[in-house]
Design an enzyme around this catalytic site. Sequence first.
Site, PDB file in Angstrom:
ATOM      1  N   LYS A  73       1.119   4.839   6.705  1.00 13.80           N
ATOM      2  CA  LYS A  73       0.474   5.648   5.675  1.00 13.80           C
ATOM      3  C   LYS A  73       1.078   7.044   5.677  1.00 13.80           C
ATOM      4  O   LYS A  73       1.818   7.421   6.585  1.00 13.80           O
ATOM      5  CB  LYS A  73      -1.038   5.769   5.926  1.00 13.80           C
ATOM      6  CG  LYS A  73      -1.799   4.459   6.068  1.00 13.80           C
ATOM      7  CD  LYS A  73      -1.913   3.694   4.766  1.00 13.80           C
ATOM      8  CE  LYS A  73      -2.703   2.399   4.949  1.00 13.80           C
ATOM      9  NZ  LYS A  73      -2.663   1.545   3.737  1.00 13.80           N
TER      10      LYS A  73
ATOM     11  N   SER B 205       0.791  -1.231   0.000  1.00 13.04           N
ATOM     12  CA  SER B 205       0.000   0.000   0.000  1.00 13.04           C
ATOM     13  C   SER B 205       0.821   1.278   0.000  1.00 13.04           C
ATOM     14  O   SER B 205       0.270   2.361  -0.160  1.00 13.04           O
ATOM     15  CB  SER B 205      -0.957   0.013   1.196  1.00 13.04           C
ATOM     16  OG  SER B 205      -0.264   0.236   2.402  1.00 13.04           O
TER      17      SER B 205
END
Length: 290
Positions: A135, A63
């Site tokens: 993230k 991701s």
Amino acid sequence: MQSDAEDRDTERAPEAGENAAEREQGNGRSSWKEIPLLIVVAVLLAFVVKLFAVQAFYIPSGSMENTLHVGDRVLVNKIVYRTRAVRRGDVIVFRGPSSWTPEAKVAAPSNPFQRALRWLGGAAGVAPTETDFIKRVIGVGGDRVRCCDAQGRVTVNGTALDESSYLYEDPVTHVRNKPSEEAFDITVPSGRLWVMGDHRQNSADSRYHRTDGNGGTVPVKNVIGRAFFKVWPVGSAGPIGVPATFGRVASGRGAPPGGPAEPAAPDPVAADVPPLAGGPGRGGYFRAAV
């Protein structure tokens, strides 16, 4: 012809040599006995550093491509947010809210020996776990984050982000991810963060948790630290920076969590660093390597 005194000195010399040899052997045995103690002290010091200052993490999913790769190891600064607020553009490690499901599955150890090996591997940042995420911070408390404008860009407080330096690019077609396939418009509550992965088509980030009750935002209190350096593989090791585009974003209507509103001024290792070399990136979700 030797005197009686010289004869006596000659007779005592071997005894002195034997005593010295015995002392050396004794010192050698003492050194071996100290080794286990030194190992215990070293492990304790490493544990204290990991607990309070810097921790290694393993990246098991894609991701955060191309910034990080599957199998990469990064160092996370666990002290930085005690001295300043979380900033836009920071790559952070955080404990996922209860509604966030793992993006990568890790088989549970089947016996105590495997659990011990998993723990040791996690402590060194060489084995994956499952509860923490990595993230990029796009919006902090008070920011209005929207997608997309007429050019298909994410905007923060009306300023369009230039994400070309870190969004995933297919290594074969060289087509870059769109900033988002999902439209959204949210004002980030105080004390919370809007986060997104760099591989937008392979990241179950804030966009996919908007119905969880908090609009997909993550509590600042869940942040473990800032990923600031990739240490493995050695060939692509280097700092994990903050792209300059975030420095052009004006403050939102509320103060960022943890301090007064401010433009994203560069910090010591947050220069406009391009994506790390090493081919198509993978990495993103991972569990803390504890």
